[in-house]
Design a protein around this motif. Sequence first.
Motif, PDB file in Angstrom:
ATOM      1  N   ASN A 272     -15.902   1.808  21.381  1.00 20.02           N
ATOM      2  CA  ASN A 272     -16.703   2.863  20.555  1.00 20.02           C
ATOM      3  C   ASN A 272     -17.121   2.053  19.113  1.00 20.02           C
ATOM      4  N   ARG A 273     -18.098   1.878  18.614  1.00 21.28           N
ATOM      5  CA  ARG A 273     -18.467   1.050  17.472  1.00 21.28           C
ATOM      6  C   ARG A 273     -17.878   1.984  16.319  1.00 21.28           C
ATOM      7  N   LYS A 274     -17.998   3.213  16.295  1.00 21.38           N
ATOM      8  CA  LYS A 274     -17.580   4.013  15.169  1.00 21.38           C
ATOM      9  C   LYS A 274     -16.094   4.005  14.980  1.00 21.38           C
ATOM     10  N   ALA A 275     -15.393   3.993  16.004  1.00 18.16           N
ATOM     11  CA  ALA A 275     -13.992   4.011  15.926  1.00 18.16           C
ATOM     12  C   ALA A 275     -13.498   2.808  15.331  1.00 18.16           C
ATOM     13  N   VAL A 276     -14.075   1.592  16.016  1.00 20.21           N
ATOM     14  CA  VAL A 276     -13.677   0.235  15.215  1.00 20.21           C
ATOM     15  C   VAL A 276     -13.907   0.210  14.154  1.00 20.21           C
ATOM     16  N   LEU A 277     -15.060   0.558  13.410  1.00 18.20           N
ATOM     17  CA  LEU A 277     -15.412   0.674  12.107  1.00 18.20           C
ATOM     18  C   LEU A 277     -14.112   1.207  11.370  1.00 18.20           C
ATOM     19  N   MET A 278     -14.048   2.706  11.596  1.00 17.12           N
ATOM     20  CA  MET A 278     -13.092   3.362  11.064  1.00 17.12           C
ATOM     21  C   MET A 278     -11.651   2.694  11.033  1.00 17.12           C
ATOM     22  N   ILE A 279     -11.019   2.161  12.124  1.00 19.34           N
ATOM     23  CA  ILE A 279      -9.721   1.608  12.089  1.00 19.34           C
ATOM     24  C   ILE A 279      -9.764   0.571  11.333  1.00 19.34           C
ATOM     25  N   CYS A 280     -10.834  -0.518  11.439  1.00 17.19           N
ATOM     26  CA  CYS A 280     -10.701  -1.580  10.508  1.00 17.19           C
ATOM     27  C   CYS A 280     -10.574  -1.205   9.080  1.00 17.19           C
ATOM     28  N   GLY A 281     -11.526  -0.215   8.786  1.00 13.43           N
ATOM     29  CA  GLY A 281     -11.547   0.149   7.297  1.00 13.43           C
ATOM     30  C   GLY A 281     -10.332   0.684   6.719  1.00 13.43           C
ATOM     31  N   ILE A 282      -9.606   1.555   7.532  1.00 17.95           N
ATOM     32  CA  ILE A 282      -8.075   1.762   7.261  1.00 17.95           C
ATOM     33  C   ILE A 282      -7.320   0.530   6.931  1.00 17.95           C
ATOM     34  N   ILE A 283      -7.173  -0.285   7.953  1.00 19.44           N
ATOM     35  CA  ILE A 283      -6.444  -1.394   7.931  1.00 19.44           C
ATOM     36  C   ILE A 283      -6.503  -2.283   6.812  1.00 19.44           C
ATOM     37  N   GLY A 284      -7.886  -2.614   6.859  1.00 18.03           N
ATOM     38  CA  GLY A 284      -8.409  -3.552   5.421  1.00 18.03           C
ATOM     39  C   GLY A 284      -8.025  -2.922   4.141  1.00 18.03           C
ATOM     40  N   GLY A 285      -8.277  -1.550   4.057  1.00 20.71           N
ATOM     41  CA  GLY A 285      -7.796  -1.045   2.880  1.00 20.71           C
ATOM     42  C   GLY A 285      -6.489  -1.049   2.287  1.00 20.71           C
ATOM     43  N   LEU A 286      -5.647  -0.703   3.489  1.00 26.75           N
ATOM     44  CA  LEU A 286      -4.108  -1.011   3.254  1.00 26.75           C
ATOM     45  C   LEU A 286      -3.718  -2.325   3.047  1.00 26.75           C
ATOM     46  N   VAL A 287      -4.140  -3.350   3.312  1.00 23.84           N
ATOM     47  CA  VAL A 287      -3.972  -4.422   3.205  1.00 23.84           C
ATOM     48  C   VAL A 287      -4.292  -5.145   1.798  1.00 23.84           C
ATOM     49  N   PHE A 288      -5.560  -4.506   1.362  1.00 29.16           N
ATOM     50  CA  PHE A 288      -5.985  -4.766  -0.120  1.00 29.16           C
ATOM     51  C   PHE A 288      -4.755  -4.195  -1.059  1.00 29.16           C
ATOM     52  N   VAL A 289      -4.476  -3.083  -0.826  1.00 29.52           N
ATOM     53  CA  VAL A 289      -3.242  -2.612  -1.627  1.00 29.52           C
ATOM     54  C   VAL A 289      -2.132  -3.382  -2.028  1.00 29.52           C
ATOM     55  N   PHE A 290      -1.846  -4.428  -0.840  1.00 33.42           N
ATOM     56  CA  PHE A 290      -0.557  -5.274  -1.176  1.00 33.42           C
ATOM     57  C   PHE A 290      -1.014  -6.665  -1.997  1.00 33.42           C
ATOM     58  N   VAL A 291      -2.377  -6.852  -2.116  1.00 33.67           N
ATOM     59  CA  VAL A 291      -2.618  -8.234  -2.645  1.00 33.67           C
ATOM     60  C   VAL A 291      -2.198  -8.336  -4.124  1.00 33.67           C
ATOM     61  N   PRO A 292      -1.979  -7.314  -5.134  1.00 33.38           N
ATOM     62  CA  PRO A 292      -1.646  -7.457  -6.572  1.00 33.38           C
ATOM     63  C   PRO A 292      -0.075  -7.539  -6.497  1.00 33.38           C
ATOM     64  N   MET A 293       0.740  -6.918  -5.350  1.00 31.05           N
ATOM     65  CA  MET A 293       2.096  -7.146  -5.269  1.00 31.05           C
ATOM     66  C   MET A 293       2.690  -8.508  -5.170  1.00 31.05           C
ATOM     67  N   VAL A 294       1.951  -9.420  -4.691  1.00 29.79           N
ATOM     68  CA  VAL A 294       2.306 -10.762  -4.402  1.00 29.79           C
ATOM     69  C   VAL A 294       2.187 -11.560  -5.530  1.00 29.79           C
ATOM     70  N   GLY A 295       1.578 -11.282  -6.473  1.00 25.78           N
ATOM     71  CA  GLY A 295       1.195 -12.009  -7.892  1.00 25.78           C
ATOM     72  C   GLY A 295       0.426 -13.068  -7.279  1.00 25.78           C
ATOM     73  N   ASP A 296       1.064 -14.381  -7.879  1.00 23.00           N
ATOM     74  CA  ASP A 296       0.503 -15.833  -7.488  1.00 23.00           C
ATOM     75  C   ASP A 296       0.877 -16.660  -6.308  1.00 23.00           C
ATOM     76  N   ASN A 297       1.736 -15.752  -5.625  1.00 22.16           N
ATOM     77  CA  ASN A 297       2.417 -16.508  -4.381  1.00 22.16           C
ATOM     78  C   ASN A 297       1.074 -16.921  -3.271  1.00 22.16           C
ATOM     79  N   THR A 298       0.717 -18.376  -3.535  1.00 17.41           N
ATOM     80  CA  THR A 298      -0.175 -18.667  -2.655  1.00 17.41           C
ATOM     81  C   THR A 298      -0.323 -18.358  -1.349  1.00 17.41           C
TER      82      THR A 298
END
Length: 394
Positions: A272-298
């Motif tokens: 189901n293409r809609k379900a795939v889009l929705m799940i990917c959007g939620i997971i991707g959004g949550l990952v972006f939240v963590f980016v500033p928390m790791v600072g300059d840790n390459t």
Amino acid sequence: MITARRTTTSPTWQFVILIAVVMITGLSQGLLLPLLTIFLERMGVPSDINGLNATALYVGVFGMMFFVERILIKVGFKRMLLGGMIAVTIAMLLFPLIPSIGFWIVLRLIVGMGDSALHYATQLWAVSISPADRRGRNISLYGMAYGVGFSLGPLGINLLKINDAAPFIVTAVLFLIIMVIAWWILPDRKADASTGMEQPPQRYRRSYQWAWFALMPAMLFGYMEASMNSGFPVYAMRLGMGEASISYLLPFFGLGGLILQLPLGMLSDRWNRKAVLMICGIIGGLVFVFVPMVGDNTWMLLILFMLAGGFVGSFFSLGLAYAADILPKAYLPSANMLASLHFSIGSLLGPYLAGMGIKYISIGSIFYILACFFIVFSVMGFRFRGTIRSATDS
């Protein structure tokens, strides 16, 4: 003579050449934004002005969107594709000649117009020659090709060790090579005119009515791509990271998209293409939240970029495939134009909001904004019915 050229009628070979064209286009876009951002940061240009300057490319893309459908119907796929490549090649060669902010704005506009023509022609050509049962796979391969080029693009920053003009020259040469191949092999193919249908305003309105959710991923993808490539170099340099780190980290965002692009496309074909889009959007959004928390840790940035890119790097191609599922075939040129227009709007907003966020909120705000957009989009999916209108296909 034109009749002596070895043109091909094979959809497979046409698709392969389109893949090569979009790969070089992705490379130029992946290089140009961070490269010019670094130049402007060196010159001491404020982050908001730097971001505003980057939007010039997408102003060109946006403005061209109002003409691409009519131009395509008039000149055909091949001529529109070649025209776009010529415009981008000339602009790339002119960038290092006059290092002026004002001149670069004009050149970015030209590149944006050329990219708009290229993307519109290649996307619609690829969709039109793809059978329904392989549409998700083929569009995912198309997205992967763009992702490969886009991921390799920032590596061109390392050519600055040779000369400031080297990245531009190498990109222009690659465009010239693929331009000759496309001119020699691709057939002259006309787009289907929408005869007997509603006028453009009605077609656009109906496309929105039937497929608004499928058209939104293009805007999110454009915003993400532009904000990452214009904002992350500033973010990284403010944290004390060097140009080499920027050139090596950005490709991992695209690499994540490459790894999951085809599996997600095939999954959307079977499930189901809609379900795939929705799940990917939620997971991707949550990952972006963590980016500033790791600072300059390459290493942590590398992992998070691969995860985020993996789940949202397919948004444009999945959204386009979903729109093709929903809309009758005759509406695809209009839907493709709307998707490209959405991409342009997102791309226009990306650099400016990223620069404003870094200056007035925090350097990590670019990632928090991305997280909010993707999660809100996924929640909106619950309101979309997504009726497939195969009965009216033509």
